[in-house]
Design a protein around this motif. Structure first.
Motif, PDB file in Angstrom:
ATOM      1  N   LEU A   4      -9.530  18.567  -4.165  1.00  0.00           N
ATOM      2  CA  LEU A   4      -8.922  17.620  -3.227  1.00  0.00           C
ATOM      3  C   LEU A   4      -8.236  16.486  -3.974  1.00  0.00           C
ATOM      4  CD1 LEU A   4     -11.652  17.338  -0.436  1.00  0.00           C
ATOM      5  CD2 LEU A   4      -9.503  18.593  -0.357  1.00  0.00           C
ATOM      6  N   PHE A   5      -8.882  15.978  -5.025  1.00  0.00           N
ATOM      7  CA  PHE A   5      -8.301  14.879  -5.789  1.00  0.00           C
ATOM      8  C   PHE A   5      -6.964  15.285  -6.403  1.00  0.00           C
ATOM      9  CE2 PHE A   5      -7.821  12.370  -9.700  1.00  0.00           C
ATOM     10  CZ  PHE A   5      -7.864  11.089  -9.164  1.00  0.00           C
ATOM     11  N   GLU A   6      -6.870  16.532  -6.827  1.00  0.00           N
ATOM     12  CA  GLU A   6      -5.638  17.008  -7.447  1.00  0.00           C
ATOM     13  C   GLU A   6      -4.483  17.083  -6.455  1.00  0.00           C
ATOM     14  OE1 GLU A   6      -6.946  20.684  -9.055  1.00  0.00           O
ATOM     15  OE2 GLU A   6      -7.773  19.804 -10.892  1.00  0.00           O
ATOM     16  N   GLN A   7      -4.777  17.029  -5.178  1.00  0.00           N
ATOM     17  CA  GLN A   7      -3.729  17.091  -4.150  1.00  0.00           C
ATOM     18  C   GLN A   7      -3.081  15.725  -3.882  1.00  0.00           C
ATOM     19  OE1 GLN A   7      -2.858  20.144  -2.683  1.00  0.00           O
ATOM     20  NE2 GLN A   7      -4.247  20.850  -4.281  1.00  0.00           N
ATOM     21  N   VAL A   8      -3.643  14.658  -4.434  1.00  0.00           N
ATOM     22  CA  VAL A   8      -3.128  13.316  -4.154  1.00  0.00           C
ATOM     23  C   VAL A   8      -1.702  13.167  -4.689  1.00  0.00           C
ATOM     24  CG1 VAL A   8      -3.389  10.854  -4.689  1.00  0.00           C
ATOM     25  CG2 VAL A   8      -5.396  12.237  -4.112  1.00  0.00           C
ATOM     26  N   ASP A   9      -0.805  12.708  -3.832  1.00  0.00           N
ATOM     27  CA  ASP A   9       0.587  12.448  -4.208  1.00  0.00           C
ATOM     28  C   ASP A   9       0.699  10.962  -4.550  1.00  0.00           C
ATOM     29  OD1 ASP A   9       3.301  12.013  -4.414  1.00  0.00           O
ATOM     30  OD2 ASP A   9       3.827  13.338  -2.749  1.00  0.00           O
ATOM     31  N   LEU A  10       0.530  10.631  -5.821  1.00  0.00           N
ATOM     32  CA  LEU A  10       0.502   9.232  -6.241  1.00  0.00           C
ATOM     33  C   LEU A  10       1.838   8.538  -5.973  1.00  0.00           C
ATOM     34  CD1 LEU A  10      -1.376   7.141  -7.445  1.00  0.00           C
ATOM     35  CD2 LEU A  10      -0.587   7.811  -9.714  1.00  0.00           C
ATOM     36  N   ASP A  11       2.939   9.270  -6.129  1.00  0.00           N
ATOM     37  CA  ASP A  11       4.254   8.670  -5.873  1.00  0.00           C
ATOM     38  C   ASP A  11       4.372   8.231  -4.417  1.00  0.00           C
ATOM     39  OD1 ASP A  11       5.146   8.944  -8.460  1.00  0.00           O
ATOM     40  OD2 ASP A  11       6.059  10.908  -8.123  1.00  0.00           O
ATOM     41  N   LYS A  12       3.816   9.034  -3.518  1.00  0.00           N
ATOM     42  CA  LYS A  12       3.883   8.669  -2.092  1.00  0.00           C
ATOM     43  C   LYS A  12       3.036   7.434  -1.824  1.00  0.00           C
ATOM     44  CE  LYS A  12       4.926  11.498   0.980  1.00  0.00           C
ATOM     45  NZ  LYS A  12       5.110  12.630   1.920  1.00  0.00           N
ATOM     46  N   VAL A  13       1.864   7.348  -2.458  1.00  0.00           N
ATOM     47  CA  VAL A  13       1.019   6.159  -2.298  1.00  0.00           C
ATOM     48  C   VAL A  13       1.754   4.917  -2.801  1.00  0.00           C
ATOM     49  CG1 VAL A  13      -1.141   5.040  -2.961  1.00  0.00           C
ATOM     50  CG2 VAL A  13      -1.112   7.494  -2.489  1.00  0.00           C
ATOM     51  N   ILE A  14       2.407   5.047  -3.957  1.00  0.00           N
ATOM     52  CA  ILE A  14       3.143   3.912  -4.531  1.00  0.00           C
ATOM     53  C   ILE A  14       4.283   3.496  -3.616  1.00  0.00           C
ATOM     54  CG2 ILE A  14       4.671   3.223  -6.435  1.00  0.00           C
ATOM     55  CD1 ILE A  14       2.906   4.985  -8.269  1.00  0.00           C
ATOM     56  N   ASN A  15       5.048   4.466  -3.128  1.00  0.00           N
ATOM     57  CA  ASN A  15       6.196   4.152  -2.278  1.00  0.00           C
ATOM     58  C   ASN A  15       5.764   3.527  -0.952  1.00  0.00           C
ATOM     59  OD1 ASN A  15       8.075   5.088  -4.153  1.00  0.00           O
ATOM     60  ND2 ASN A  15       8.031   7.171  -3.368  1.00  0.00           N
ATOM     61  N   ASN A  16       4.685   4.041  -0.370  1.00  0.00           N
ATOM     62  CA  ASN A  16       4.172   3.447   0.873  1.00  0.00           C
ATOM     63  C   ASN A  16       3.684   2.020   0.640  1.00  0.00           C
ATOM     64  OD1 ASN A  16       2.722   6.477   2.341  1.00  0.00           O
ATOM     65  ND2 ASN A  16       4.796   5.661   2.419  1.00  0.00           N
ATOM     66  N   THR A  17       3.035   1.807  -0.512  1.00  0.00           N
ATOM     67  CA  THR A  17       2.580   0.456  -0.847  1.00  0.00           C
ATOM     68  C   THR A  17       3.756  -0.502  -0.968  1.00  0.00           C
ATOM     69  OG1 THR A  17       0.650   1.318  -2.032  1.00  0.00           O
ATOM     70  CG2 THR A  17       1.301  -0.943  -2.515  1.00  0.00           C
TER      71      THR A  17
END
Length: 274
Positions: A4-17
């Motif tokens: 599950l952790f490997e599915q995290v889209d960090l770029d999307k989290v950054i852009n939403n932030t």
């Protein structure tokens, strides 16, 4: 769990932030940021209810119901959308970190909550229960003191088995926190403000007395540092605002300070107030 952790889209989290931090709504008027977060919640798969118990300060309730078992337990995520009333520069990313007012407190967490559900969607995981998000508007003082959350509890029957408030940034998790009590002190003398040269000798100076109060609180902090609170740190008196006087050669008739008293789980509010 690793999958599950490997599915995290960090770029999307950054852009939403960054999207959320770009909207600098403070307590008192959070219509714009609430509208944006409502849109992001819906895109992530939440059904959203919006309440406005206090004008211009929406409270959002997002319910994730896809692939859930309503007979299971309910997990509630909570976060506030407002920021403190200070000037800021536009948000930016540098050396793997996001900078901008409200990034940590707590729009990065609001963005992370969205990613939790996106990961569940991608993984086709079935949740044994329900996930609820409450995003509130009136957190940061002096504009807010949690009034919209209080109104929410009075107007809606909403229950959960556990709640997660992801304010702050740390890799450690302690099931405890410091209590917070705001205090203010006003020092006044008789009479009106007066010119320095026409003020009677030995008239009590509110700023001098205020300095004595600040020194006394510093000494009390030294005492509190001797009492370590397990996994949390220390209680404290923090002074965030000091005010007095209107002109450089005018004797004021009052001074004022405001701050926060932090205290541990073993102390009650009544103890601290006393």
């Amino acid at each position: 769990m690793k999958f599950l952790f490997e599915q995290v889209d960090l770029d999307k989290v950054i852009n939403n932030t960054l999207e959320l931090v770009n909207v600098q709504d403070t307590a008192g008027d959070t219509v714009e940021v609430a509208s944006l977060y409502e849109k992001l919640l819906k895109q992530a798969g939440f059904i959203v209810e919006k309440y406005e118990f206090i004008p211009d300060n929406p409270t959002l309730i997002g319910r994730y119901q896809e692939k859930t078992n309503p007979e299971g337990k309910t997990l509630l995520f909570n976060g506030h959308m407002d920021v403190i009333t200070l000037d800021h520069t536009p948000p930016y990313v540098e050396d793997g970190k996001i900078y901008g007012r409200g990034t940590c407190d707590m729009k990065g967490s609001l963005a992370s909550i969205l990613e939790v559900v996106r990961v569940l969607e991608l993984s086709k995981s079935v949740v044994n229960g329900e996930i609820i998000v409450i995003a509130n508007s009136m957190h940061e003082s002096p504009g807010g003191r949690g009034e919209d959350l209080i109104a929410l509890t009075k107007n809606l029957e909403l229950q959960a088995d556990a709640a997660v408030v992801m304010e702050g940034a740390t890799y450690d998790c302690t099931v405890a926190q410091l209590g917070s009590a705001t205090f203010n002190v006003t020092i006044e003398r008789d009479g009106q403000p007066s010119h320095q040269l026409y003020t009677p000798d030995r008239t009590p100076h509110p700023i001098t007395v205020l300095a004595d109060v600040v020194e006394a609180l510093d000494q009390e902090n030294d005492n509190l540092r001797k009492l370590k609170i397990e996994d949390i740190g220390y209680g404290s008196y923090f002074i965030g605002q000091v005010q007095s006087g209107a002109f450089y050669n005018q004797m004021p008739n009052q001074s004022f300070l405001e701050g926060v008293r932090r205290y541990g789980p073993s102390e009650s509010y009544n103890d601290v107030e006393g």
